[in-house]
Write an enzyme that holds these catalytic residues in place. Structure first.
Site, PDB file in Angstrom:
ATOM      1  N   CYS A  54       0.817  -1.218   0.000  1.00 34.90           N
ATOM      2  CA  CYS A  54       0.000   0.000   0.000  1.00 34.90           C
ATOM      3  C   CYS A  54       0.849   1.266   0.000  1.00 34.90           C
ATOM      4  CB  CYS A  54      -0.933   0.003   1.211  1.00 34.90           C
ATOM      5  SG  CYS A  54      -0.025  -0.021   2.769  1.00 34.90           S
ATOM      6  N   ASP A  56       3.031   2.013   2.555  1.00 35.20           N
ATOM      7  CA  ASP A  56       3.547   2.244   3.906  1.00 35.20           C
ATOM      8  C   ASP A  56       4.916   1.575   4.026  1.00 35.20           C
ATOM      9  OD1 ASP A  56       1.103   3.412   4.459  1.00 35.20           O
ATOM     10  OD2 ASP A  56       0.344   1.731   5.632  1.00 35.20           O
ATOM     11  N   CYS A 123      -1.732  -3.497   7.912  1.00 39.37           N
ATOM     12  CA  CYS A 123      -0.786  -2.718   8.711  1.00 39.37           C
ATOM     13  C   CYS A 123      -0.193  -3.578   9.821  1.00 39.37           C
ATOM     14  CB  CYS A 123      -1.479  -1.499   9.319  1.00 39.37           C
ATOM     15  SG  CYS A 123      -2.118  -0.342   8.106  1.00 39.37           S
TER      16      CYS A 123
END
Length: 149
Positions: A54, A56, A123
């Site tokens: 993504c 990150d 995450c």
């Protein structure tokens, strides 16, 4: 919600009201905005970076003393879920042996954060992956690992 729907505040934090509305627990919001384990360890024995699909990214800094993680810090570029997850992972690993550190699972991070929105599970996966990568690279390289400048 995606990371674009939770804007950063002027002082560098994320808006707690918007995060709460998006489904983050009070504990996750606190980890995200206080970032207790954010930073660089100048005396790190291991520095490892992982980037997620993504966009990150998490850079993990570990200081190992007598076979245990003495200190752990991370720098995170990403959404509130990535920040909160990385901060929790660094908290979990402190004081652990290398074997115990590798046994930290995604569910342990979730338990510490209490709750993240379902769409932020990537995450948590990224944080666990970053932590495991750092420990594994340290084990392979050993204590003679030369810190990155």
């Amino acid at each position: 919600m995606d990371k674009q729907t939770i804007p950063e505040m002027d002082e560098g934090g994320f808006d707690p009201g918007i995060m709460e509305t998006a489904g983050y627990s009070a504990t996750a919001i606190k980890f995200c905005n206080e970032q207790p384990n954010r930073g660089v360890l100048s005396d790190a024995d291991q520095v490892s970076e992982v980037a997620g699909p993504c966009g990150d990214s998490i850079t993990v800094y570990l200081r190992i003393r007598e076979g245990k993680v003495d200190r752990a810090k991370a720098l995170v570029s990403g959404c509130p879920g990535a920040v909160a997850s990385a901060m929790a992972a660094m908290e979990l690993v402190k004081g652990k042996t290398l074997t115990e550190a590798l046994a930290i699972e995604e569910k342990d991070i979730v338990r510490m954060l209490e709750y993240l929105p379902d769409e932020k599970q990537d995450c948590i996966q990224l944080s666990a992956k970053a932590l495991h990568k750092a420990v594994e690279e340290y084990v392979v390289a050993g204590p003679s690992f030369k810190k990155r400048e």
